[in-house]
Design a protein around this motif. Structure first.
Motif, PDB file in Angstrom:
ATOM      1  N   ASP A  76     -62.733-120.653  49.278  1.00 51.75           N
ATOM      2  CA  ASP A  76     -63.250-119.509  50.037  1.00 51.75           C
ATOM      3  C   ASP A  76     -64.492-118.950  49.359  1.00 51.75           C
ATOM      4  OD1 ASP A  76     -63.155-117.516  52.105  1.00 51.75           O
ATOM      5  OD2 ASP A  76     -62.430-116.110  50.607  1.00 51.75           O
ATOM      6  N   PHE A  77     -64.443-118.841  48.019  1.00 50.85           N
ATOM      7  CA  PHE A  77     -65.602-118.335  47.279  1.00 50.85           C
ATOM      8  C   PHE A  77     -66.796-119.279  47.417  1.00 50.85           C
ATOM      9  CE2 PHE A  77     -62.427-116.115  44.297  1.00 50.85           C
ATOM     10  CZ  PHE A  77     -62.485-114.956  45.047  1.00 50.85           C
ATOM     11  N   LYS A  78     -66.532-120.568  47.400  1.00 47.76           N
ATOM     12  CA  LYS A  78     -67.608-121.546  47.559  1.00 47.76           C
ATOM     13  C   LYS A  78     -68.294-121.385  48.909  1.00 47.76           C
ATOM     14  CE  LYS A  78     -65.742-125.171  44.537  1.00 47.76           C
ATOM     15  NZ  LYS A  78     -65.126-126.522  44.498  1.00 47.76           N
ATOM     16  N   ASN A  79     -67.490-121.132  49.937  1.00 44.69           N
ATOM     17  CA  ASN A  79     -68.059-120.952  51.270  1.00 44.69           C
ATOM     18  C   ASN A  79     -68.930-119.703  51.343  1.00 44.69           C
ATOM     19  OD1 ASN A  79     -66.792-123.241  52.269  1.00 44.69           O
ATOM     20  ND2 ASN A  79     -64.977-122.126  52.944  1.00 44.69           N
ATOM     21  N   LYS A  80     -68.495-118.652  50.643  1.00 43.16           N
ATOM     22  CA  LYS A  80     -69.258-117.399  50.651  1.00 43.16           C
ATOM     23  C   LYS A  80     -70.596-117.558  49.935  1.00 43.16           C
ATOM     24  CE  LYS A  80     -65.312-114.267  50.980  1.00 43.16           C
ATOM     25  NZ  LYS A  80     -64.480-113.249  50.300  1.00 43.16           N
ATOM     26  N   ARG A  81     -70.672-118.532  49.036  1.00 42.59           N
ATOM     27  CA  ARG A  81     -71.903-118.750  48.278  1.00 42.59           C
ATOM     28  C   ARG A  81     -72.677-119.963  48.806  1.00 42.59           C
ATOM     29  NH1 ARG A  81     -71.545-120.428  43.488  1.00 42.59           N
ATOM     30  NH2 ARG A  81     -73.503-119.482  42.813  1.00 42.59           N
ATOM     31  N   SER A  82     -72.450-120.294  50.064  1.00 38.60           N
ATOM     32  CA  SER A  82     -73.016-121.529  50.605  1.00 38.60           C
ATOM     33  C   SER A  82     -74.518-121.453  50.876  1.00 38.60           C
ATOM     34  CB  SER A  82     -72.288-121.918  51.891  1.00 38.60           C
ATOM     35  OG  SER A  82     -72.430-120.910  52.863  1.00 38.60           O
ATOM     36  N   ARG A  89     -65.980-113.858  40.265  1.00 37.67           N
ATOM     37  CA  ARG A  89     -64.583-114.021  40.679  1.00 37.67           C
ATOM     38  C   ARG A  89     -64.233-115.505  40.795  1.00 37.67           C
ATOM     39  NH1 ARG A  89     -64.687-110.668  45.967  1.00 37.67           N
ATOM     40  NH2 ARG A  89     -62.535-111.387  46.208  1.00 37.67           N
ATOM     41  N   GLN A  90     -65.186-116.295  41.240  1.00 34.97           N
ATOM     42  CA  GLN A  90     -64.951-117.733  41.351  1.00 34.97           C
ATOM     43  C   GLN A  90     -64.731-118.343  39.970  1.00 34.97           C
ATOM     44  OE1 GLN A  90     -68.024-119.887  43.397  1.00 34.97           O
ATOM     45  NE2 GLN A  90     -67.091-121.879  42.990  1.00 34.97           N
ATOM     46  N   LYS A  91     -65.505-117.906  38.992  1.00 35.80           N
ATOM     47  CA  LYS A  91     -65.340-118.395  37.621  1.00 35.80           C
ATOM     48  C   LYS A  91     -63.963-118.037  37.076  1.00 35.80           C
ATOM     49  CE  LYS A  91     -70.207-118.416  36.193  1.00 35.80           C
ATOM     50  NZ  LYS A  91     -71.220-117.805  35.300  1.00 35.80           N
ATOM     51  N   LYS A 101     -73.969-109.061  46.747  1.00 37.02           N
ATOM     52  CA  LYS A 101     -72.566-109.111  46.334  1.00 37.02           C
ATOM     53  C   LYS A 101     -72.128-110.518  45.943  1.00 37.02           C
ATOM     54  CE  LYS A 101     -71.246-105.243  49.317  1.00 37.02           C
ATOM     55  NZ  LYS A 101     -70.442-104.823  50.489  1.00 37.02           N
ATOM     56  N   GLN A 102     -72.942-111.518  46.240  1.00 41.11           N
ATOM     57  CA  GLN A 102     -72.566-112.883  45.889  1.00 41.11           C
ATOM     58  C   GLN A 102     -72.472-113.064  44.375  1.00 41.11           C
ATOM     59  OE1 GLN A 102     -74.953-115.910  47.715  1.00 41.11           O
ATOM     60  NE2 GLN A 102     -74.155-115.508  49.734  1.00 41.11           N
ATOM     61  N   LEU A 160     -54.681-120.681  44.409  1.00 42.78           N
ATOM     62  CA  LEU A 160     -55.925-120.587  43.628  1.00 42.78           C
ATOM     63  C   LEU A 160     -56.993-121.509  44.217  1.00 42.78           C
ATOM     64  CD1 LEU A 160     -54.520-120.524  39.976  1.00 42.78           C
ATOM     65  CD2 LEU A 160     -55.686-118.651  41.159  1.00 42.78           C
ATOM     66  N   ASN A 161     -56.559-122.683  44.631  1.00 45.14           N
ATOM     67  CA  ASN A 161     -57.506-123.647  45.198  1.00 45.14           C
ATOM     68  C   ASN A 161     -58.089-123.130  46.511  1.00 45.14           C
ATOM     69  OD1 ASN A 161     -58.753-126.323  45.059  1.00 45.14           O
ATOM     70  ND2 ASN A 161     -57.514-126.795  46.841  1.00 45.14           N
TER      71      ASN A 161
END
Length: 213
Positions: free
Chosen positions: A169-175, A65-67, A58-59, A163-164
């Motif tokens: 949050d998205f960055k953390n999920k893709r860590s 979504r991050q984009k 799902k990442q 938004l920030n």
């Protein structure tokens, strides 16, 4: 970086493993009778690993979504420049009556942070700017500044802040690193092969339907 042990797509592996684990549960008695390695925590552990890999798949959606959030941030920052330009015009018109100098309203800092994509800095600067504008609102209104401009600055600052937070949050999920992901998928592949090897050994000559599965 650890090499992939499997040839299928990463997103397909959890699906395939799910079918294999389901078949194993159906014929659990046969597998346990064949070898005790399939007893105890084998099935729960297999399910846990399969679920973990499904979540990692799902990442890819998280990245999309991050984009999208990044695009929204860029659009908001670009729109904010126009509001800052208008604000500066009103400040210059009322310069002699303001309680601080035009330079102290922080417009240069906001522009710099917009150029650097420093969203946290922009949000902080906008909050400070709105406070100063409201303090001088009567003077600026007389020069033509509308309440809508103040509302727009406030709303855009709040939107950028949200938004920030979403982007972080998205960055953390893709860590997780790509190497970590491959290692976890390889572990699922090993579990899958244990199930398939056991099934082949059990049903190669005794049950052609199960063997085909």
């Amino acid at each position: 970086m650890e090499s992939k042990k499997f040839n299928c797509k990463m997103e397909d592996l959890p699906v395939i493993a799910g079918f294999a684990i389901q078949s194993l549960e159906t014929d659990k008695a046969d597998f346990i009778d064949y070898s005790p390695v399939y007893d105890g925590d084998f099935i729960p552990d297999a399910k846990t690993k399969q679920k973990e890999c499904s979540e990692l798949v799902k990442q890819e959606d998280v990245l999309k979504r991050q984009k999208k959030v990044t695009q929204e941030i860029n659009i908001s920052l670009k729109s904010l420049r126009n509001d800052i330009n208008k604000t500066e015009g009103y400040l210059l018109l009322g310069a002699n009556q303001l309680d601080i100098s035009v330079a102290d309203f922080g417009l240069a800092d906001i522009r710099l942070n917009i150029s650097k994509n420093n969203v946290e800095g922009v949000c902080s600067d906008i909050q400070s700017l709105v406070v100063k504008l409201k303090r001088n609102e009567a003077i600026l209104t007389a020069k033509g500044m509308k309440t809508a401009l103040l509302d727009a600055l406030t709303a855009k600052g709040e939107k950028l802040d949200k938004l920030n937070l979403n982007q972080n949050d998205f960055k953390n999920k893709r860590s997780r690193t790509a190497s970590d992901n491959i290692k976890i998928f390889n572990e699922l592949w090993d579990i899958l092969n244990m199930i398939l090897d056991g099934g082949r050994s059990l049903y190669r000559t005794t049950d052609k339907v199960k063997y085909k599965e």
